[in-house]
Design an enzyme around this catalytic site. Structure first.
Site, PDB file in Angstrom:
ATOM      1  N   ASN A 193       0.869  -1.172   0.000  1.00 23.69           N
ATOM      2  CA  ASN A 193       0.000   0.000   0.000  1.00 23.69           C
ATOM      3  C   ASN A 193       0.904   1.219   0.000  1.00 23.69           C
ATOM      4  OD1 ASN A 193      -1.749   2.081   0.530  1.00 23.69           O
ATOM      5  ND2 ASN A 193      -2.329   1.382   2.578  1.00 23.69           N
ATOM      6  N   LYS A 206       0.137   4.216  -0.115  1.00 25.60           N
ATOM      7  CA  LYS A 206      -0.489   5.375   0.533  1.00 25.60           C
ATOM      8  C   LYS A 206      -0.325   6.615  -0.359  1.00 25.60           C
ATOM      9  CE  LYS A 206      -0.044   3.089   4.918  1.00 25.60           C
ATOM     10  NZ  LYS A 206       0.094   3.176   6.376  1.00 25.60           N
ATOM     11  N   HIS A 219      -9.415   1.067   5.137  1.00 27.83           N
ATOM     12  CA  HIS A 219      -8.105   1.274   5.766  1.00 27.83           C
ATOM     13  C   HIS A 219      -8.278   2.226   6.963  1.00 27.83           C
ATOM     14  CE1 HIS A 219      -4.004   2.449   6.523  1.00 27.83           C
ATOM     15  NE2 HIS A 219      -3.643   1.348   5.888  1.00 27.83           N
ATOM     16  N   GLU A 265      -6.655   4.629   7.971  1.00 32.07           N
ATOM     17  CA  GLU A 265      -6.461   6.052   7.672  1.00 32.07           C
ATOM     18  C   GLU A 265      -7.727   6.651   7.030  1.00 32.07           C
ATOM     19  OE1 GLU A 265      -2.759   5.409   5.622  1.00 32.07           O
ATOM     20  OE2 GLU A 265      -1.879   4.835   7.539  1.00 32.07           O
ATOM     21  N   GLU A 318      -5.021  -4.951  10.680  1.00 32.12           N
ATOM     22  CA  GLU A 318      -4.000  -3.923  10.882  1.00 32.12           C
ATOM     23  C   GLU A 318      -4.289  -3.183  12.183  1.00 32.12           C
ATOM     24  OE1 GLU A 318      -2.058  -2.703   6.902  1.00 32.12           O
ATOM     25  OE2 GLU A 318      -3.849  -1.490   7.144  1.00 32.12           O
ATOM     26  N   GLY A 323       2.774   2.191  10.831  1.00 28.17           N
ATOM     27  CA  GLY A 323       3.714   3.297  10.649  1.00 28.17           C
ATOM     28  C   GLY A 323       4.462   3.687  11.905  1.00 28.17           C
ATOM     29  N   SER A 340       3.787  -2.138  10.391  1.00 30.58           N
ATOM     30  CA  SER A 340       5.246  -2.149  10.609  1.00 30.58           C
ATOM     31  C   SER A 340       5.920  -3.448  10.182  1.00 30.58           C
ATOM     32  CB  SER A 340       5.574  -1.825  12.079  1.00 30.58           C
ATOM     33  OG  SER A 340       5.152  -0.511  12.390  1.00 30.58           O
TER      34      SER A 340
HETATM   35  P1  13P Z   1       3.236   0.334   7.652  1.00 30.33           P
HETATM   36  O1  13P Z   1       3.738  -0.949   7.031  1.00 30.33           O
HETATM   37  O2  13P Z   1       3.947   1.545   7.182  1.00 30.33           O
HETATM   38  O3  13P Z   1       3.153   0.215   9.147  1.00 30.33           O
HETATM   39  O4  13P Z   1       1.719   0.525   7.149  1.00 30.33           O
HETATM   40  C1  13P Z   1       0.848  -0.527   7.262  1.00 30.33           C
HETATM   41  C2  13P Z   1      -0.379  -0.191   6.499  1.00 30.33           C
HETATM   42  O5  13P Z   1      -1.147   0.661   6.888  1.00 30.33           O
HETATM   43  C3  13P Z   1      -0.615  -0.893   5.233  1.00 30.33           C
HETATM   44  O6  13P Z   1      -1.898  -0.680   4.761  1.00 30.33           O
END
Ligand code: 13P
Length: 253
Positions: free
Chosen positions: A10, A12, A96, A98, A168, A174, A211
């Site tokens: 992803n 982002k 997601h 976010e 997640e 992150g 992560s």
């Molecule tokens: P990270 O791997 O940067 O922690 O992000 C995970 C994520 O949100 C994937 O959709």
């Protein structure tokens, strides 16, 4: 169950069209042999057409980070499922954290997005996960159930095979704080129980996200409850992403 691991990047809101196309070219040239792993990438919408073109005929599949449920209409800023299939995208993420946190998407909307995308022929990775305070207050299962129920309720025996669940935990996204193997196993087992309670065929395909990097991925993927990973940060760094692919390829399915 899938016959291969599933590794999904992803991106982002990173890698716009110019950077995204050159990164996609590097991926195409570097990933030329996959035996045990399906590798998918989800660029931002603006980069999707050029990345899809770049990866045409490669071993990688391309998808979107979100998708609307309707085929067209007055939904400013949204993207219809058929626009994605026209670009030869094969999947979309929904729900997601976010999207939920910053843009107020509800679990009912996530369910609608998921159902609409499947009806258009896409596979959907529906994301769920609890915040740190929800976990500390002992509410993880309630939260996951609340996120899963509306999505699973809209599935049929036929459409269930187009859904993948990504677990997640919000506190691991992150942050560099990966969930412990016990936490991951426990959450995935719970998600599997919720899936079963809907009498859907087979078992849920469940990815872990949060992560994931080359130093923790082998242990996570070795869990039998984990069918792959949804990766943010490490998916946009070529060396790390190729290491993750290598680890998946070295792990028995
Ligand atoms: P990270 O791997 O940067 O922690 O992000 C995970 C994520 O949100 C994937 O959709």
């Amino acid at each position: 169950m899938r016959s291969k691991h599933l590794l999904v990047g992803n991106w982002k809101m990173n890698l716009g069209p110019r950077q995204g196309s050159s990164y996609a070219r590097q991926l195409r040239e570097s990933i030329t042999n996959l035996a045990r792993t399906d590798v998918w990438v989800a660029p931002p919408f603006a980069s999707l057409p050029i990345v899809a073109t770049e990866l045409k005929g490669s071993l990688l599949s391309v998808g979107a980070q979100n998708v609307h449920w309707a085929e067209s209409g007055a939904f400013t800023g949204e993207t219809a499922p058929s626009f994605l299939t026209e670009l030869e995208a094969t999947f979309a993420l929904t729900g997601h954290s976010e999207r939920r946190t910053y843009f107020g998407e509800t679990s009912d909307q996530v369910a609608q997005r998921t159902a609409g995308a499947i009806a258009a022929g896409l596979e959907v990775i529906a994301c769920v996960g609890e915040t740190e305070s929800e976990r500390n207050e002992g509410r993880m299962e309630k939260v996951l159930e609340g996120q899963l129920n509306p999505v699973l309720a809209k599935l049929t025996q036929e459409t269930a095979k187009s859904v993948i669940i990504a677990y997640e935990p919000v506190w691991a996204i992150g942050t560099g704080r990966v969930a412990s193997l016990d936490d991951i196993r426990g959450a995935h087992q719970f998600i599997q129980r919720v899936w079963t309670s809907f009498n859907l065929p087979g078992s849920a395909v469940i990815l872990y996200g949060g992560s994931v990097n080359p130093s923790n991925f082998a242990d996570i993927l070795a869990l039998k409850e984990v069918h792959g990973a949804l990766v943010g940060g490490a998916s946009i760094k070529l060396e790390q992403w190729l290491d993750l692919v290598k680890i998946a390829e070295a792990t028995p399915v």
